[in-house]
Design an enzyme around this catalytic site. Structure first.
Site, PDB file in Angstrom:
ATOM      1  N   GLY A  93      -1.049  -2.931  -2.705  1.00  0.00           N
ATOM      2  CA  GLY A  93      -0.719  -3.332  -4.073  1.00  0.00           C
ATOM      3  C   GLY A  93      -1.874  -4.054  -4.734  1.00  0.00           C
ATOM      4  N   GLY A  94      -3.063  -3.926  -4.153  1.00  0.00           N
ATOM      5  CA  GLY A  94      -4.226  -4.617  -4.687  1.00  0.00           C
ATOM      6  C   GLY A  94      -4.678  -4.098  -6.033  1.00  0.00           C
ATOM      7  N   THR A  96      -2.717  -3.097  -8.514  1.00  0.00           N
ATOM      8  CA  THR A  96      -1.876  -3.765  -9.509  1.00  0.00           C
ATOM      9  C   THR A  96      -2.310  -5.211  -9.696  1.00  0.00           C
ATOM     10  OG1 THR A  96       0.007  -2.349  -8.951  1.00  0.00           O
ATOM     11  CG2 THR A  96       0.486  -4.414 -10.083  1.00  0.00           C
ATOM     12  N   LYS A 119     -13.636  -0.481 -15.383  1.00  0.00           N
ATOM     13  CA  LYS A 119     -14.137  -1.841 -15.259  1.00  0.00           C
ATOM     14  C   LYS A 119     -14.018  -2.614 -16.566  1.00  0.00           C
ATOM     15  CE  LYS A 119     -18.303  -1.288 -13.644  1.00  0.00           C
ATOM     16  NZ  LYS A 119     -19.611  -1.691 -13.077  1.00  0.00           N
ATOM     17  N   ARG A 135     -13.003  -5.113  -7.922  1.00  0.00           N
ATOM     18  CA  ARG A 135     -13.167  -3.701  -8.258  1.00  0.00           C
ATOM     19  C   ARG A 135     -13.181  -3.487  -9.768  1.00  0.00           C
ATOM     20  NH1 ARG A 135      -8.295   0.625  -6.988  1.00  0.00           N
ATOM     21  NH2 ARG A 135      -9.057   2.348  -8.277  1.00  0.00           N
ATOM     22  N   HIS A 145     -14.024  -0.760  -0.779  1.00  0.00           N
ATOM     23  CA  HIS A 145     -13.072  -1.542   0.018  1.00  0.00           C
ATOM     24  C   HIS A 145     -13.794  -2.334   1.120  1.00  0.00           C
ATOM     25  CE1 HIS A 145      -9.292  -0.229  -1.723  1.00  0.00           C
ATOM     26  NE2 HIS A 145      -9.763   1.009  -1.743  1.00  0.00           N
ATOM     27  N   ALA A 361       5.912   4.912  -0.294  1.00  0.00           N
ATOM     28  CA  ALA A 361       6.198   4.640   1.116  1.00  0.00           C
ATOM     29  C   ALA A 361       7.695   4.482   1.349  1.00  0.00           C
ATOM     30  CB  ALA A 361       5.467   3.377   1.564  1.00  0.00           C
TER      31      ALA A 361
END
Length: 433
Positions: A93-94, A96, A119, A135, A145, A361
């Protein structure tokens, strides 16, 4: 009978009006009116963080943490040189959360996000440099990552290289030269001693810049089984992360140290069974690997130490690094993640986080045997997540208690002011009579 009920109702109305008049006479100021409005307001009694996520009905702590481990309030200087560094672990969830950082924070100078561009420009007020390393602000400046080992070695050099060399103290230039032959662990310890001697604190900021800049590392974790299934679905659709560098001790791993799970361009269409069967799959225990200091175990060289010892070192390192980070959140607790970030950095989000209980998931149905297999493949992540969840909920509980204590103290001060004001009014009335 009807007349009697009317009389009772009229009596109650009269009693209420009499009470209001008496209260207005005793406390005519706006302070009492505000107190009454707060007491009668439904929002005052409602807890916005309750029932928004999977909070246990009764949380019982398992680990003993000190007050220093639980209290997270950093003096982040956005106008100075401090930097927030976001360690983005795949499928937690990074993405978001990363968007929240650049689009959803109340700032004196908000990030500039243009349509069609991933960006954003997040400059400090009145400066042309960023306060956020992520990011969505600086791109993948340390590799796709990048993990803890890569970031803590890469970020200081990337950020400080943009400063004019003439601004660097000669002592720092000498330090960079003198420690060039030391190991990374030795450098961290040496820099910690130096910064503490200069009056800097090592809590949550190590390794720091030789220029005295504080780096506040943050990350997001997720339930290991859900994260693993989400990564499988992502790989199944064609994701590879081939651009990841996996730099450790100054080099990337060889193909013998880190073999590939597939022979083609990607692993698209792979079944869950194939995904689980690959012994080199970096999805296994990914969160522990990305949060630990890999140089402690010889990086990706599995022959340096026995497997059991290696696993213990990695897990202990991941726990320690996570505990010392300025902040970490959990995907399963969005509102509490928002709350803890705001309290830690004294920065408020514009709109509240949303708890998404339906993900790719969650749509994957697996039997109990497959569940157990995934847990076994991610046994280090399972232990880390239990530790992280306990620490996270204890921090939330601790910070809420601090908040309630502060609110209680303010109410007591207000009552003292009201009592003093009432005493002055009575005294004035007695003197005038």
């Amino acid at each position: 009978m009807e007349d009697r009920s009317h009389k009772v109702l009229l009596a109650l109305v009269m009693l209420f009006l009499f009470a209001v008049i008496v209260l207005q006479y005793v406390c005519p100021g706006t302070e009492c009116q505000l107190l009454r409005l707060r007491a009668l307001s439904p929002a005052a009694a409602a807890d916005p963080y309750r029932a928004e996520d999977e909070t246990p009905a009764r949380f019982v702590p398992r680990f003993n943490f000190s007050a220093g481990d639980l209290l997270r309030r950093v003096d982040f200087n956005i106008k100075g040189d401090d930097l927030i560094v976001f360690l983005h672990i795949q499928k937690t969830g990074g993405t978001t959360f990363g968007r929240h950082l650049v689009r959803n924070i109340q700032l004196e100078q908000p990030c500039e996000c243009r349509a069609g561009q991933k960006k954003c420009t997040c400059h400090r007020p009145g400066k042309r440099e960023t306060w956020l390393f992520s990011r969505f602000s600086t791109g993948w400046s340390c590799g796709l990552h990048a993990d803890w080992t890569e970031l803590t070695n890469c970020v200081p050099s990337v950020v400080d290289s943009k400063k004019e060399v003439r601004l660097r103290p000669s002592r720092c230039r000498f330090l960079l030269f003198s420690v060039s032959t030391m190991g990374y662990a030795d450098i961290y310890g040496f820099m910690d001693v130096l910064l503490r001697a200069d009056g800097h604190t090592g809590l949550n900021t190590l390794p720091s810049s030789p220029l005295g800049r504080n780096f506040y590392y943050i990350t997001i974790l997720r339930d290991p089984v859900s994260r693993y299934l989400s990564e499988w679905r992502h790989v199944q659709r064609g994701a590879t992360w081939k651009a990841s560098l996996h730099v450790c001790d100054g080099r990337s791993p060889t193909t013998e140290e880190l073999p590939s799970c597939y022979t083609g361009d990607d692993w698209s269409g792979c079944s869950l069974q194939e995904f689980m069967d690959c012994p080199y799959n970096l999805a296994n225990n990914r969160q522990v690997r990305m949060l630990s200091d890999l140089s402690l175990v010889g990086c990706y060289n599995l022959s340096v130490m026995p497997e059991e010892q290696r696993n213990k070192v990695l897990l202990d390192s991941a726990k320690e690094n996570l505990k010392r980070m300025a902040f970490f959140g959990l995907t399963e607790f969005q509102r509490k993640t928002q709350y803890l970030f705001e309290k830690t950095f004294n920065m408020n989000f514009i709109s509240p986080f949303t708890q998404y209980n339906s993900t790719r998931a969650s749509s994957v149905e697996i039997d109990e045997q497959t569940q157990q297999r995934i847990e076994a493949l991610n046994f280090l992540d399972m232990e880390l997540y239990d530790y992280a969840k306990d620490l996270f909920l204890q921090r939330y509980q601790y910070m809420r208690q601090k908040e309630h204590q502060e609110a209680r103290r303010k109410r007591q001060e207000q009552r003292k002011i009201l009592r003093a004001k009432q005493a002055r009014l009575r005294e004035q009335g007695e003197n005038s009579s």
